[in-house]
Design an enzyme around this catalytic site. Structure first.
Site, PDB file in Angstrom:
ATOM      1  N   ASP A  54       0.516 -11.293   6.699  1.00 18.16           N
ATOM      2  CA  ASP A  54       1.118 -10.442   5.655  1.00 18.16           C
ATOM      3  C   ASP A  54       2.421  -9.823   6.137  1.00 18.16           C
ATOM      4  OD1 ASP A  54      -0.957  -9.105   7.292  1.00 18.16           O
ATOM      5  OD2 ASP A  54      -0.222  -7.291   6.328  1.00 18.16           O
TER       6      ASP A  54
ATOM      7  N   LYS B  81       9.833   2.352   0.971  1.00 22.89           N
ATOM      8  CA  LYS B  81       8.636   2.312   1.822  1.00 22.89           C
ATOM      9  C   LYS B  81       8.217   3.739   2.156  1.00 22.89           C
ATOM     10  CE  LYS B  81       6.775   0.344   6.083  1.00 22.89           C
ATOM     11  NZ  LYS B  81       6.958  -0.670   7.129  1.00 22.89           N
TER      12      LYS B  81
ATOM     13  N   GLY C 269       0.812  -1.214   0.000  1.00 26.58           N
ATOM     14  CA  GLY C 269       0.000   0.000   0.000  1.00 26.58           C
ATOM     15  C   GLY C 269       0.841   1.258   0.000  1.00 26.58           C
ATOM     16  N   ARG C 270       2.108   1.094   0.333  1.00 27.49           N
ATOM     17  CA  ARG C 270       2.984   2.281   0.341  1.00 27.49           C
ATOM     18  C   ARG C 270       4.435   1.920   0.060  1.00 27.49           C
ATOM     19  NH1 ARG C 270       3.402   3.731   6.752  1.00 27.49           N
ATOM     20  NH2 ARG C 270       3.182   1.625   7.540  1.00 27.49           N
TER      21      ARG C 270
ATOM     22  N   ASP D 293      -2.806   6.772   2.835  1.00 29.21           N
ATOM     23  CA  ASP D 293      -2.198   7.812   2.003  1.00 29.21           C
ATOM     24  C   ASP D 293      -0.916   7.394   1.273  1.00 29.21           C
ATOM     25  OD1 ASP D 293      -0.460   7.626   4.105  1.00 29.21           O
ATOM     26  OD2 ASP D 293      -0.833   9.644   4.887  1.00 29.21           O
TER      27      ASP D 293
ATOM     28  N   ARG E 100       5.775 -12.603   1.065  1.00 32.21           N
ATOM     29  CA  ARG E 100       5.210 -12.881   2.395  1.00 32.21           C
ATOM     30  C   ARG E 100       4.302 -14.104   2.340  1.00 32.21           C
ATOM     31  NH1 ARG E 100       4.903  -7.324   4.520  1.00 32.21           N
ATOM     32  NH2 ARG E 100       6.229  -6.106   3.158  1.00 32.21           N
TER      33      ARG E 100
HETATM   34  P1  AMP Z   1       1.093  -2.973   8.274  1.00 31.04           P
HETATM   35  O1  AMP Z   1       0.222  -3.159   9.468  1.00 31.04           O
HETATM   36  O2  AMP Z   1       1.979  -1.759   8.355  1.00 31.04           O
HETATM   37  O3  AMP Z   1       1.851  -4.195   7.922  1.00 31.04           O
HETATM   38  O4  AMP Z   1       0.129  -2.637   7.052  1.00 31.04           O
HETATM   39  C1  AMP Z   1      -0.939  -3.481   6.653  1.00 31.04           C
HETATM   40  C2  AMP Z   1      -1.396  -3.079   5.259  1.00 31.04           C
HETATM   41  O5  AMP Z   1      -1.764  -1.713   5.216  1.00 31.04           O
HETATM   42  C3  AMP Z   1      -0.345  -3.263   4.193  1.00 31.04           C
HETATM   43  O6  AMP Z   1      -0.994  -3.689   3.036  1.00 31.04           O
HETATM   44  C4  AMP Z   1       0.224  -1.872   4.033  1.00 31.04           C
HETATM   45  O7  AMP Z   1       0.786  -1.667   2.768  1.00 31.04           O
HETATM   46  C5  AMP Z   1      -0.989  -1.015   4.258  1.00 31.04           C
HETATM   47  N1  AMP Z   1      -0.670   0.322   4.788  1.00 31.04           N
HETATM   48  C6  AMP Z   1      -0.247   0.636   6.027  1.00 31.04           C
HETATM   49  N2  AMP Z   1      -0.054   1.953   6.145  1.00 31.04           N
HETATM   50  C7  AMP Z   1      -0.343   2.491   4.946  1.00 31.04           C
HETATM   51  C8  AMP Z   1      -0.349   3.820   4.409  1.00 31.04           C
HETATM   52  N3  AMP Z   1      -0.026   4.873   5.149  1.00 31.04           N
HETATM   53  N4  AMP Z   1      -0.726   3.977   3.133  1.00 31.04           N
HETATM   54  C9  AMP Z   1      -1.084   2.932   2.366  1.00 31.04           C
HETATM   55  N5  AMP Z   1      -1.112   1.666   2.807  1.00 31.04           N
HETATM   56  C10 AMP Z   1      -0.752   1.453   4.070  1.00 31.04           C
HETATM   57 MG    MG Z   2       2.875  -5.035   6.709  1.00 30.86          MG
END
Ligand code: AMP
Ligand code: MG
Length: 494
Positions: A260, A117, A100-101, A129, A187
């Site tokens: 994930d 990242k 997502g980022r 975002d 993953r």
């Molecule tokens: P995480 O808990 O950080 O592993 O994130 C879980 C999911 O949310 C993953 O698919 C990330 O890419 C997405 N994600 C987390 N923060 C953001 C962000 N600020 N913008 C876009 N995607 C995000």
């Molecule tokens: Mg993650």
């Protein structure tokens, strides 16, 4: 956009690009470019990792590189993309997630993938975002290199760039981009994604890709039932077990062990609300968002097994036979226990072959640490010195229950064969780190970085890259956490 997937090498950023993941095809990702960030500046870099990649020290001074790693210039030869994956979050199927980022630039000729990242929106950003804030990026940068210094398998961090562009979390913060590296960012969730959609061709393509590039030994007859995908599950079970044993031995709490966030290579990945234990509390929950304590410190090995079970379910269409799945999962328990015990024995300086009294020695000292609420890192470091000097006072002084400790000490002294033992002490000092990235240390680095003082990050990096060494200039980084450390609350917000 650059569409090349052939094998002609192209060099940019001082790296030669190959991009094997990009060659998998559009089912696995969306091609896109990182989004520009205004007026970027360097925040941090690892000269050690740059050196390992064969980059000159001047690499990190180049404004061209600064622009490329902040999303402001296309990297020639890279084929940037965001990959798609799914996963279980907090025990519940979350459906499609994806990068997502994080944007994968590509792979170097040496086989390291580079990801940016916080590089902006992707089709998988959902409601978010696409950005990462300076605070969480500094934490991930330092912890990646700290874990590497501790010899725990991990993704690596090359550098951080920042920008004053606002990013809104609970309050307004500023943006940063982490350049991180790993041989693969695949993953468990990548496999879950295709399996849940019954896209077996893609599932097989991904399995073959991971086996061919990272686990060719799975194609040997040693795999359970001679099945390469069962072999894959087995090797991932073993690697994950070893990583978990290391986490538990060093006192590392990941905080968000969703499927994930589990690497197919058994690397520690996605540093968010992680914490190195201060006082030893087995049930410690480091993630303020984890209200149920699913990812409490002492639950991590079981959660890892649960996650492996999700991976196993995902691989079932390739493995086909349930008994092979169970056979491939089996090593997790034995390998974890063996590795954990051998690491704890090393922490105690027990270098000879295992004795029946070793397990109770480990269990009893851990319950004494828990009962007296003793600092985990400081205890082991002081014990290491006491074994060398024969003077137990600095260790004994830690305990409220001095009588309980004395009784344990008598048994321990007997087992280790009398004191002082210089050889054991030396090994213990190479096993029990003096420096770990405690929350309050990360916080000091973050507060300074917010004021554009990046020197704390640099000095912490110096210490954490060699956490078993003495660093006279930075003795204070090995102190007990200050009172205010208890009020730090780290959540999923990043
Ligand atoms: P995480 O808990 O950080 O592993 O994130 C879980 C999911 O949310 C993953 O698919 C990330 O890419 C997405 N994600 C987390 N923060 C953001 C962000 N600020 N913008 C876009 N995607 C995000
Ligand atoms: Mg993650």
């Amino acid at each position: 956009m650059n569409q090349r997937t052939d094998c002609h090498d192209t060099t940019d950023l001082g790296l030669t690009w190959r991009n094997t993941f990009a060659a998998l095809g559009n089912d696995f990702y969306t091609r896109l470019s990182p989004q520009p960030l205004p007026d970027p500046y360097w925040v941090a870099h690892s000269e050690t990792l740059a050196g390992e990649l064969g980059l000159m020290p001047s690499w990190l001074e180049s404004s061209e590189h600064l622009q490329a790693l902040s999303g402001n210039r296309a990297v020639t030869g890279a084929e940037p993309l965001a990959s798609v994956y799914s996963g279980h979050q907090f025990g519940v199927w979350a459906g499609q997630l994806g990068d997502g980022r994080a944007i994968l630039l590509g792979q170097t000729a040496e086989g390291m993938e580079l990801q940016l990242k916080g590089a902006g929106l992707t089709p998988y950003s959902r409601m978010a975002d696409g950005r990462a804030v300076l605070r969480s990026t500094v934490r991930e940068f330092l912890c990646s290199e700290a874990m590497h210094g501790l010899q725990v398998p991990t993704t690596r961090a090359l550098c951080v760039t920042g920008s004053d562009a606002p990013v809104y979390r609970e309050t307004a913060e500023t943006a940063a981009v982490l350049t991180r590296l790993a041989p693969s960012f695949v993953r468990f969730g990548h496999f879950e994604h295709f399996s849940a959609r019954a896209r077996i061709d893609q599932l097989k393509t991904l399995g073959d890709y991971v086996i061919d590039h990272h686990y060719p030994q799975c194609r040997s007859a040693d795999a359970p039932g001679g099945n390469a995908y069962a072999g894959l599950l087995q090797v991932v079970s073993e690697r994950t077990a070893k990583m978990l044993a290391q986490w538990q031995a060093v006192g590392f709490c990941h905080g968000v062990m969703n499927t994930d966030n589990m690497s197919i290579l058994g690397l520690t990945i996605d540093y968010g609300p992680f914490q190195f234990l201060d006082t030893y509390q087995p049930g410690h929950i480091c993630n303020h968002s984890d209200t149920q304590g699913r990812y409490a410190f002492n639950r991590q090995p079981n959660v890892a097994y649960w996650n492996l079970y999700c991976l196993a379910q995902a691989l079932l269409p390739l493995i086909e036979e349930q008994p092979l799945v169970l056979a491939a999962l089996e090593p997790f328990k034995t390998v974890f226990l063996q590795e954990f015990e051998s690491r704890m024995r090393a922490k105690l300086g027990l270098l000879d072959s295992a004795a029946p009294e070793d397990r109770p020695l480990v269990e009893d000292i851990l319950s004494l640490l828990a009962r007296s609420g003793i600092d985990y890192t400081i205890f082991w470091r002081r014990l290491s010195h006491s074994v060398g000097s024969g003077d137990v006072t600095p260790v004994r002084d830690l305990f409220l229950d001095a009588a309980g400790f004395d009784a344990w000490w008598v048994r321990y002294k007997q087992r280790i064969g009398g004191l002082p033992c210089q050889q054991q002490s030396d090994v213990m000092l190479r096993t029990n780190p003096k420096f770990v990235l405690r929350n309050h240390l990360a916080e000091l680095a973050i507060q300074a970085a917010k004021q554009k003082d990046f020197s704390v990050i640099a000095s912490l990096l110096e210490v954490l890259e060699a956490p078993f060494d003495e660093h006279a200039k930075f003795e204070h980084y090995a102190d007990f956490p200050p009172e205010w450390a208890h009020s730090i609350e780290i959540s999923c917000s990043s």
